[in-house]
Design a protein around this motif. Structure first.
Motif, PDB file in Angstrom:
ATOM      1  N   THR A 177     -67.365  16.798  72.150  1.00 55.60           N
ATOM      2  CA  THR A 177     -66.280  16.008  71.559  1.00 55.60           C
ATOM      3  C   THR A 177     -66.740  14.557  71.476  1.00 55.60           C
ATOM      4  OG1 THR A 177     -64.764  17.477  72.745  1.00 55.60           O
ATOM      5  CG2 THR A 177     -63.790  15.582  71.605  1.00 55.60           C
ATOM      6  N   GLN A 178     -67.505  14.252  70.452  1.00 54.46           N
ATOM      7  CA  GLN A 178     -68.076  12.920  70.346  1.00 54.46           C
ATOM      8  C   GLN A 178     -67.240  12.050  69.416  1.00 54.46           C
ATOM      9  OE1 GLN A 178     -72.165  13.310  69.145  1.00 54.46           O
ATOM     10  NE2 GLN A 178     -72.777  14.164  71.127  1.00 54.46           N
TER      11      GLN A 178
ATOM     12  N   GLY B  92     -62.465  12.674  62.958  1.00 55.60           N
ATOM     13  CA  GLY B  92     -62.730  13.470  61.767  1.00 55.60           C
ATOM     14  C   GLY B  92     -63.354  14.782  62.189  1.00 55.60           C
ATOM     15  N   GLN B  93     -63.812  15.563  61.222  1.00 53.53           N
ATOM     16  CA  GLN B  93     -64.343  16.882  61.538  1.00 53.53           C
ATOM     17  C   GLN B  93     -65.840  16.876  61.808  1.00 53.53           C
ATOM     18  OE1 GLN B  93     -61.886  18.187  62.707  1.00 53.53           O
ATOM     19  NE2 GLN B  93     -61.522  20.083  61.567  1.00 53.53           N
ATOM     20  N   GLN B  94     -66.478  15.712  61.751  1.00 53.41           N
ATOM     21  CA  GLN B  94     -67.873  15.618  62.181  1.00 53.41           C
ATOM     22  C   GLN B  94     -67.936  14.650  63.346  1.00 53.41           C
ATOM     23  OE1 GLN B  94     -70.590  14.404  59.050  1.00 53.41           O
ATOM     24  NE2 GLN B  94     -69.725  15.942  57.698  1.00 53.41           N
ATOM     25  N   GLY B  95     -68.577  15.075  64.405  1.00 55.43           N
ATOM     26  CA  GLY B  95     -68.746  14.142  65.518  1.00 55.43           C
ATOM     27  C   GLY B  95     -70.068  13.418  65.391  1.00 55.43           C
TER      28      GLY B  95
ATOM     29  N   ALA C 233     -56.586  17.709  69.241  1.00 59.03           N
ATOM     30  CA  ALA C 233     -57.809  16.918  69.038  1.00 59.03           C
ATOM     31  C   ALA C 233     -57.528  15.664  68.222  1.00 59.03           C
ATOM     32  CB  ALA C 233     -58.868  17.777  68.340  1.00 59.03           C
TER      33      ALA C 233
ATOM     34  N   VAL D 115     -60.464  12.839  68.338  1.00 57.36           N
ATOM     35  CA  VAL D 115     -61.544  12.686  67.365  1.00 57.36           C
ATOM     36  C   VAL D 115     -61.022  11.938  66.134  1.00 57.36           C
ATOM     37  CG1 VAL D 115     -62.626  14.820  68.138  1.00 57.36           C
ATOM     38  CG2 VAL D 115     -61.090  14.873  66.171  1.00 57.36           C
TER      39      VAL D 115
END
Lengths: 507, 980
Positions: free
Chosen positions: A283-284, A39-42, A33, A37
């Motif tokens: 997966t934003q 970071g851990q917030q989408g 990922a 991505v």
């Protein structure tokens, strides 16, 4: 009372985290990922990389920009600090996009190293991990090493001599030393050979994970550019061997429709060897294909036609790419995917979106014309390795002197791509047509906007001292530039932090 | 029963107004009127004792014989109370006589507070204390302020001082539910602020003392005082002063006609002034009521307050309802003292959408577009890149928060004098509970949700923050003999902070009809919860030794343990020492006594800390991805993707430690003319080591590019002067003037291994992502501006040209303009801060004013740089050949910039200013029977500002970047106070 033992509740300490067998899959997946991505917030939040805006810190977005914007294939309108410098080859060691790529590469390496430290047989044993997970770990560890090799390859391709460290480098220890491009190249070669047998068979990995097919493709690309990385040694036979393994595995076939490799349902593509996955809901990110779809929309284009709610009015192409095709409509060669209405072909002003044709190659609609699951964030996966490129790599390696392939097969592989593009054999070539100039152009026709152009131009000696296209060197007519630009600079921040590093010449 | 009447006068025979006359042994009493006269009726016959008391004077008790039906006269002449005049100042965990204070302690009480429509307590202090900068964040009602005492000592940790309310250190972190965490405190409940500035004073707060400490003491009930009722109420009206410098519709059309004629068809046919649409005359009201009094052994005070204040931006508002209770009681011949405080408040904030979009929005477009039903009848471009119609944001969105905060503490002090003479024990038990929520609703017709295609949004954020305190300490206060006095304090403190932030977000609403109550209507939901806890445990001691009233020595030591740091480094030691020399007490000082009324020299040195960083930054941790940052690995049996919630190891520094600030202070206190003029001069230097700094680490040594670690060094140096002058004092008239001026200079002394001309870019601006205009560089001030030097035309305007080389000085002469040609140019911190307060009284009239200002504070005018160029009218293509155009800042008429010049020093402006902060005129009516005072007043707030700065307001917070903040209004307040 002197009790200061307060434990975190939002995140898990390693003791707690690894008490669940699912931890290893979560961790390994995070390495994959890491290309998608930020970071851990989408879509943004809890960022991985902190020395720049999170939206700009996407691995794939910067990989793509560094590979495409300084070339004859792409141009971008925005004024963000340092972005016009990518277009004009005017970057310096403080360029934030160069910085983003650099730190992304080593973020991936550090993640992989941490995974390797935490998944040793001794640690698994001490934690009492189930046998099922222990058995899986051989493959997991091979994949982590594959991902590390991939990023190290990007590292030497962009930056030349780079800091090198493995899982033996523990957190908080002294700064790594700089290895030569050649040393790191040799490391990657050895790594890939060592892990090959531990990887899953080609075409059998769960979607999104790398298997032998991906490994061979990485080998093929690495060997094709081996001369650049080692400063003279060639690896044409090794490149052909890797291509042959992919072809002979039978796991991949060309799609009938070229464009279907770049649409929202390209997870069904039989041609994609390995992809970076995106999903409009799950997966934003503002990088990846979301960026590639939105940034290429503007002018008279109707965003809804491409499965999104609006355009960002940034990316277009240059006449040099358009002119490589027999016509700009795509009627002859269907790979020419241009939007021309209201756009001029020439680019008089970098920041005027209507200058230069736009390229809706990546779209958030399926091959059946259905919009993706979310109008902002694309479902489209990014084809990191695509079977079409194997054909071109084989041909080039043969042409350049591989002894384990033949020109006839090379021409057949090229014609397979051209027949698909023309939908007939009108575009087919003969052995006499096959030369290096043709290969470079054909690679552009087949692989434009797929993040390979800069590496190709460098291999063909066309990126700096030779080769002229619009806005190269910051003039509209274009001009040649200094060869030191074949490497990106090591970011100023890193040079200050690590005394062991020497800047690339010319910066 | 009989009647006692008489007069209370001072030593000079002047009437004492409002002196308390109490019938001893009862709770009955009265107060003297304007002529100092009192009448106390229904006094039981016989021998009675009456006690007269007056603030600043010694109590006087007299005995008189009362006979039934007769009126007797009893006058009191009160002497100034040496004990009281020798003012007591609060220091951490105790108090000392002002003479004995060895640290830099400034006390501002009720009499000197700023007047006006003040929501936030810290604003009472603005401009009153030398070296204390209270920079309002913006002009929103009750908005938070940034407070800097003697400059900032840190870069990445907090620079805000520690607030201690009645002995309870509180957590004043920002939070979602309100604009300012201090707003729960009703300013009219505050008796005094004590600002502790140097390490000698703050080291007792150890790891939280580096940025200074502000101790708030609230009003208490006085024992032996008759019941007093006070009411204060006002009405206020506020308005913007000046207007943002954007083009009006006609000018805008002209510019478009000239620069982008092809875009004329994208213009609308209206003349909209978006600021007029968004701004309003704002009104407000405030009411406070208190009752206080006491008996022989106890005192009480109860108060209630209500405040409601609109902001000048449409839709913004703040409201507070508060109560407080103080009860103190002395038992067993004063051996046991109990003091309890309980206060609570509900604050409610309605947030506005800001006026950023009003700066940008095309003035030729209409506010409403009745046909545009998809956007609720508002004009909208319907594109995510275009500015939002600001009126639709104000009208369509709901965004409000409320908080309930309760703070209580109980101090119990017990004298162990029977055991050891001079020994007592004290405990303080406290709690602080703050709960609230913030709710946001955006209907499906709102542009934001439309362009993001989530069709409506409901967001509910809750929070609970609790803080428990337990302090216990031993005091030993003993005169060893005539010349030697020793005060010892030894204590323990435990404080735990717990915070929880559950959050719910719902998107894609089936209907707007439920508004904020529509979570059940949301198709997509995103819940979250964050929990934090940290704890501080401390042991501390202090010795104050007074020799012969000539020398005072103070030494403190605190040992702090904090959960924010790892086991290896969580305990720290914070020492300080100070000495004061009272020169006039020397035998040889005789002749000096003719000149000075006070002369004290002080020197102090100490080490304090700063631990205001996030929790658990020393621990390895795995962060899980949320539902929107999952990653597909494989497909299930039905061919559907399997998404994994991934886990990422976070970067950490196991050796993380607090910052340490070592401060030296040399001060001189002086008084002339029988104390009518007094003041203090201070010199200080503060060096912060082990700077908590998020710094780039070598790739490979950690799990991210930056890690918070202890690196670097920072210095603040300065001089402060405070002067108080009683210029006039007659029976009818008095005039007091108080002034302060402070010079401070800060410099980065070291940053990791970054030396020489390198540095760290800071100061992100609006306009292009990643554009930074400030730098941290060794040898320069923190966040110095880092810009190109603009070449000027003969008339002083900046050159405008397509070629950068024509516009900017090529500092390194390499024939191109790039970041190597940027240079340090000024910095946002003021060199000099000053404040002047005048209080004038003539008979019943009083006139007070506060002027304050700053010199040498520079501001980057981001409003102008981001909007002052002609390309803005070329418009942005939003697909389908449609364009939106952005309005242009008037500075373009001078600069003629076509493209943005973000890095030009033209935008770095001198924002030195002098502000007439407030003027109050009051009139107090002569007391009538039953009414001890009645005063009417009118206050003007923020009436005048003198500055060269071209933006709306030269005070833009401490960052120095002016970026469309909430404009600060000017206002008038009409009020009345009544005392019974």
């Amino acid at each position: 009372c002197t009790d200061l033992d307060v434990q975190p509740r939002n995140d898990l300490t390693p003791d707690v985290f690894f008490s669940d067998d699912a931890a290893y899959e979560r961790f390994l997946t995070r390495i994959y990922a890491g290309l998608a991505v930020t970071g851990q917030q989408g879509p943004a939040g809890n960022a991985d990389i902190k020395s720049l805006d999170e939206g700009f810190s996407s691995y794939l977005r910067q990989y793509w920009q560094l590979q495409e914007l300084p070339t004859d294939e792409a141009i971008i309108a925005w004024n963000d600090d340092g972005l016009p410098d990518l277009v004009t080859q005017g970057w310096s060691s403080t360029n934030q996009f160069v910085r983003a790529m650099y730190y992304r590469v080593f973020f991936q390496v550090s993640l992989a190293n941490e995974f390797l430290r935490e998944s040793t047989p001794e640690k698994l044993d001490a934690r009492g991990v189930s046998k099922e997970v222990v058995d899986q770990m051989v493959t997991y560890r091979a994949e982590a090493r594959f991902m590390r090799a991939l990023s190290y390859w990007h590292g030497i391709d962009f930056f030349g001599d780079i800091p090198f460290y493995t899982e033996d480098q523990v957190i908080g220890s002294t700064a790594p030393t700089q290895f030569s491009r050649r040393e790191v190249f040799n490391f990657i070669v050895n790594e890939l050979n060592e892990i090959e047998s531990d990887m899953l068979e080609a075409g059998t990995a769960p979607y999104g994970r790398a298997d032998k097919g991906a490994l061979w493709m990485l080998q093929a690309k690495l060997y094709l550019n081996g001369e650049v990385y080692t400063g003279g040694e060639t690896y044409w036979n090794e490149a052909v061997e890797a291509c042959n393994k992919i072809i002979e595995s039978g796991a991949y076939t060309l799609m009938d429709e070229y464009h279907h490799n770049f649409l929202a349902d390209n997870d069904r593509s039989t041609e994609i060897i390995w992809s970076v996955n995106f999903d409009g809901d799950a997966t934003q990110t503002f990088g990846g294909t979301t960026y590639l779809v939105h940034a290429a929309i503007g002018g008279a284009m109707n965003a809804e036609d491409y499965g999104v709610n609006n355009g960002w009015g940034g990316l277009r192409t240059l006449p040099s790419l358009v002119d490589r095709f027999p016509d700009e409509t795509g009627n002859i060669d269907e790979r020419a995917i241009f939007f021309t209405e209201g756009q001029t072909k020439a680019v008089e002003a970098i920041n005027e979106f209507t200058n230069g044709y736009t390229v809706p190659k990546y779209q958030n609609v399926t091959s059946e014309g259905v919009a993706g699951s979310d109008p902002t964030f694309a479902d489209t996966d990014y084809p990191m390795f695509r079977f079409g490129e194997v054909h071109l790599t084989y041909a080039e390696a043969v042409l350049r002197g591989a002894s384990n392939g033949d020109l006839g097969t090379a021409v057949a592989y090229i014609n397979a791509l051209r027949q698909r593009a023309y939908n007939n054999d009108a575009g087919n070539i003969s052995e006499a047509d096959l030369n290096l100039d043709f290969i470079l152009d054909e690679r552009s026709r087949e692989l434009y906007w797929e993040g390979v152009r800069r590496t190709d131009l460098i291999r063909f000696g066309q990126f700096t001292e030779n080769g002229v296209w619009a806005w190269k060197g910051n003039v509209q007519e274009g001009r040649t530039t200094s060869p030191h630009l074949n490497l990106y600079p090591i970011p100023a921040e890193e040079l200050l932090a690590n005394d062991n590093l020497e800047q690339n010449q010319g910066y | 029963q009989g009647t006692v009447q008489g007069q209370a006068i001072d030593e000079n025979g002047e009437a004492l107004i409002g002196a308390t006359i109490l019938l001893v042994g009862s709770s009955r009493g009265t107060a003297t009127d304007f002529d100092g006269n009192y009448v106390l009726e229904n006094v039981p016959a016989g021998e009675q004792q009456l006690r007269a008391s007056y603030t600043g004077y010694g109590d006087l008790t007299k005995t008189i014989t009362v006979r039934d039906g007769e009126t007797v006269t009893l006058d009191f002449q009160l002497g100034e109370d040496a004990e009281v005049l020798e003012e007591v100042v609060v220091i951490g965990y105790g108090s000392v006589r002002k003479e004995d204070a060895t640290g830099v302690v400034a006390k501002i009480d009720d009499k000197n507070f700023n007047r006006g429509a003040i929501v936030s307590p810290e604003q009472l202090l603005t401009g009153k204390v030398a070296g204390v900068q209270i920079a309002p964040g913006d002009g929103s009602p009750g908005g938070g302020s940034a407070i800097r005492i003697r400059g900032g000592t840190s870069i990445n940790a907090s620079n805000e001082p520690l607030f201690v309310i009645d002995g309870m250190p509180i957590d004043n972190e920002g939070f979602a539910g309100g604009r300012n965490p201090l707003n729960f405190l009703n300013p009219s409940d505050i008796e005094s602020f004590t600002v502790l500035k140097d390490a000698s004073a703050t080291a007792i707060y150890g790891s939280r003392g580096a940025n200074g400490v502000i101790i708030i003491t609230t009003k208490k009930g006085q024992s032996g005082s008759r019941p007093r009722v006070n009411y204060d109420g006002y009405y206020t009206v506020n308005e913007i002063r000046g207007e943002p410098a954007m083009l009006d519709a006609d000018n805008f059309r002209d510019v478009v006609t000239f620069f982008a004629p092809s875009r004329l068809n994208s213009l609308g046919g209206n003349n909209t002034n978006w600021f007029d649409e968004m701004l309003r005359q704002a009104q407000g009201q405030n009411h406070s009521l208190s009752v206080s009094g006491g008996g022989q052994d106890f005192g009480y005070r109860i108060s209630a307050g209500y405040q409601q204040l609109e902001g000048i931006i449409r839709g913004s508002e703040t409201e507070r309802a508060s109560f407080s209770l103080n009860y103190n009681h002395r038992f067993f011949d004063d051996k046991l003292k109990i003091n309890t405080n309980l206060r609570g408040a509900r604050t409610r904030d309605v947030f506005d959408p800001g006026i950023g979009a009003a700066w940008d929005f095309d003035p030729t477009q209409p506010v409403l577009d009745p046909d545009n039903e998809a956007f609720g009848g508002f004009f909208s471009y319907g594109n995510s890149l275009a500015p939002r119609n600001p009126v639709s944001a104000a009208e369509q969105r709901i965004d409000e928060g409320q908080s309930f905060r309760t703070i209580g503490n109980m101090e119990i002090e017990y004298s162990l004098g029977d055991l050891i003479d001079g020994l007592s024990v004290k405990t303080n038990l406290g709690f602080d509970v703050n709960q609230g929520d913030r709710n946001t609703f955006e209907p499906t017709t709102y542009t934001n949700t439309q362009v993001a295609n989530f069709n409506g949004l409901v967001k509910i954020e809750n929070y609970t923050r609790t803080n428990y305190l337990f302090d216990a300490y031993l005091n030993y206060d003993k005169s060893l003999n005539d010349r030697n006095n020793l005060k010892l304090t030894l204590g323990y403190s435990y404080q735990d902070f717990y915070e929880q932030y559950p959050l719910f977000e719902g998107q894609n609403l089936s209907t707007d009809q439920f508004g904020i109550n529509g979570p059940a209507q949301a198709e997509d939901v995103f819940p979250a919860n964050s929990v934090f806890e940290n704890r501080l445990i401390s042991f501390w001691g202090r010795a104050i030794y007074n020799f012969d009233e000539r020398y005072v020595l103070t030494a403190t030591l605190r040992r702090d343990g904090s959960t924010r740091f790892g086991p290896e480094s969580r305990w720290g030691l914070f020492p300080s020492a100070a000495v004061a020399w009272r020169v006039l007490q020397e035998d040889w000082a005789g002749s000096l006594n003719n000149i000075f009324s006070d002369l004290k020299l002080r020197v102090s040195y100490g080490i304090t800390g700063n631990q205001e960083i996030g929790d658990y930054r020393y621990l390895p941790q795995y962060a899980f991805s949320d539902q929107r940052a999952r990653y597909q690995i494989g497909t299930d049996a039905d061919g559907n993707p399997i998404f994994i919630n991934t886990a990422r190891p976070n970067a950490y520094d196991p050796g993380l430690q607090w910052e340490e600030t070592a401060s030296l202070n040399v001060g001189l206190e002086f008084g002339f003319a029988n104390g009518r003029i007094n003041g203090a001069l201070e010199y200080y230097t503060q060096n912060t080591n082990q700077l908590l700094f998020e710094v780039n680490v070598p790739a490979g040594t950690n799990l991210s590019d930056r890690v918070l670690t202890n690196i670097g060094e920072l210095q603040n140096q300065g001089v402060e002067l405070t002067l108080n002058a009683n210029l006039l004092k007659t029976s009818d008239m008095s005039w007091d003037l108080t002034g302060n001026i402070a010079y401070n200079r800060n410099e980065v002394l070291g940053l990791s291994n970054i030396a020489g001309d390198a540095g760290i870019l800071r100061g992100g601006i609006a306009g292009g992502v990643g554009n930074n205009v400030q730098i941290l560089r060794v040898g320069h001030a923190v966040d110095a501006f880092y810009v190109y030097e603009h070449i000027l035309n003969d008339d002083g305007t900046p050159v405008s040209d397509e070629d950068d080389l024509m516009m900017y000085v090529d500092q390194n002469g390499d024939g191109q303009i790039n970041e190597l040609d940027r240079r340090i140019f000024q910095n946002p911190a003021p060199d000099i801060l000053y404040g002047l307060t005048s209080n004038f009284q003539f008979k019943g009239f009083d006139l007070a004013m506060t002027i304050r200002g700053a010199v040498g504070n520079y501001v980057y005018n981001n409003n102008a740089s981001n909007r002052g160029y002609y390309q803005r009218v070329q418009g942005v293509n939003i697909g389908n050949d449609q364009f939106f155009l952005n309005n242009v800042h008037e500075s373009v008429l001078e600069t003629q910039f076509v493209a943005p010049q973000y890095f030009s020093d033209y935008y770095v402006e001198d924002a030195s200013f002098m502000r007439l902060d407030n003027v109050t005129l009051g009139y107090t009516l002569l007391p009538k029977r039953g009414i001890s005072s009645l005063r009417f007043y009118v206050t003007g707030q923020n009436l005048l500002v003198f500055t060269k700065y071209s933006g709306l307001d030269p005070e833009v917070g401490v960052g120095g970047i002016d970026n469309a903040p909430f404009p600060r209004p000017m206002g008038f307040i009409f009020g009345a106070s009544l005392g019974l």
